[in-house]
Design an enzyme around this catalytic site. Sequence first.
Site, PDB file in Angstrom:
ATOM      1  N   GLY A  18     -24.800  12.187 -26.334  1.00 49.40           N
ATOM      2  CA  GLY A  18     -23.975  12.267 -25.891  1.00 49.40           C
ATOM      3  C   GLY A  18     -23.407  13.155 -24.306  1.00 49.40           C
ATOM      4  CG  LEU A  19     -21.158  13.066 -20.567  1.00 54.58           C
ATOM      5  CD1 LEU A  19     -22.261  13.212 -19.071  1.00 54.58           C
ATOM      6  CD2 LEU A  19     -19.640  12.651 -19.058  1.00 54.58           C
ATOM      7  CG  HIS A  20     -25.808  17.338 -24.450  1.00 51.10           C
ATOM      8  ND1 HIS A  20     -26.503  17.726 -23.635  1.00 51.10           N
ATOM      9  CD2 HIS A  20     -26.073  16.327 -24.856  1.00 51.10           C
ATOM     10  CE1 HIS A  20     -27.824  17.659 -23.961  1.00 51.10           C
ATOM     11  NE2 HIS A  20     -27.025  16.338 -24.223  1.00 51.10           N
ATOM     12  CB  ALA A  21     -24.247  21.373 -21.931  1.00 51.50           C
TER      13      ALA A  21
END
Lengths: 103, 163
Positions: A18-21
């Site tokens: 997903g849209l992690h760091a």
Amino acid sequence: MSAPAAVRRTAQILNASGLHARPATQLAELARRYTATLELVVVEPGPGSGAAAGDQASAKEVLDLILLALAKGSTVTVQGHGPDAAAGVAAVGELIDRRFGEV
Amino acid sequence: MPAASSNRLVREVHCVAALAGRTREDAVLELSQRFVDSGALDEAGRQVLLESVLRREDAGTTGIGNGVALPHPKAPEDVRGHVGEPLVAVGLSAEGIDFAAVDGGRVHAVFLVAAPDSPSYLAIARRVAGLARDRRWPKLLKQCRTPKDIRELVEEAWGEVKP
């Protein structure tokens, strides 16, 4: 003088984590190369996401992007206003399509 | 160990009010030692965590801005066999640590995350980003003198979060 219309394009988060760091950082660094306002608007959050449909974040702000906590399968609209909005929206959309270089 | 304390996402035994080191490697070493000391992670698990976290940092900083970093494993699968429930250790540094953060600033709060799956990690990252974006954050951080202060600050911001 009328304001130019917003440029929009849909993209789906497909990388496993997903849209992690790291993707958020990549996305913000890319978006900051454009003078246009660039935003992500959540169309449909994937299972396990923090955000709800309609939530939005500046594509230039890492913290705002991480706050969306978008899981795999989330659909977003990338939208931009400004002179280079078309190029910015295309570039951000492509980065998402390319899964941020992840699997 | 009282159940109430081990049920917390951030436990006092995993908080360090003044990190001894000045590098991100030092910070991650010191915080991961807390997991071992509390029995949350065995030494083998710690080695796996360290290796994965440092590999992740090499691929791009987890210094997300506003003085905050959240080092974490490159892939949740790396630590899945060692971590049952999500672990978060918090270390503060008044002088700041060079994490090559996205905003160029030094890092004053390190959140070391060891979560077994992506959704847990996303949820924790969301909470950490929320703290970092809070306007009161720099002031609140300076008021933390003990592990208890840190745990209370985090719990107040996040609610009494269970893993």
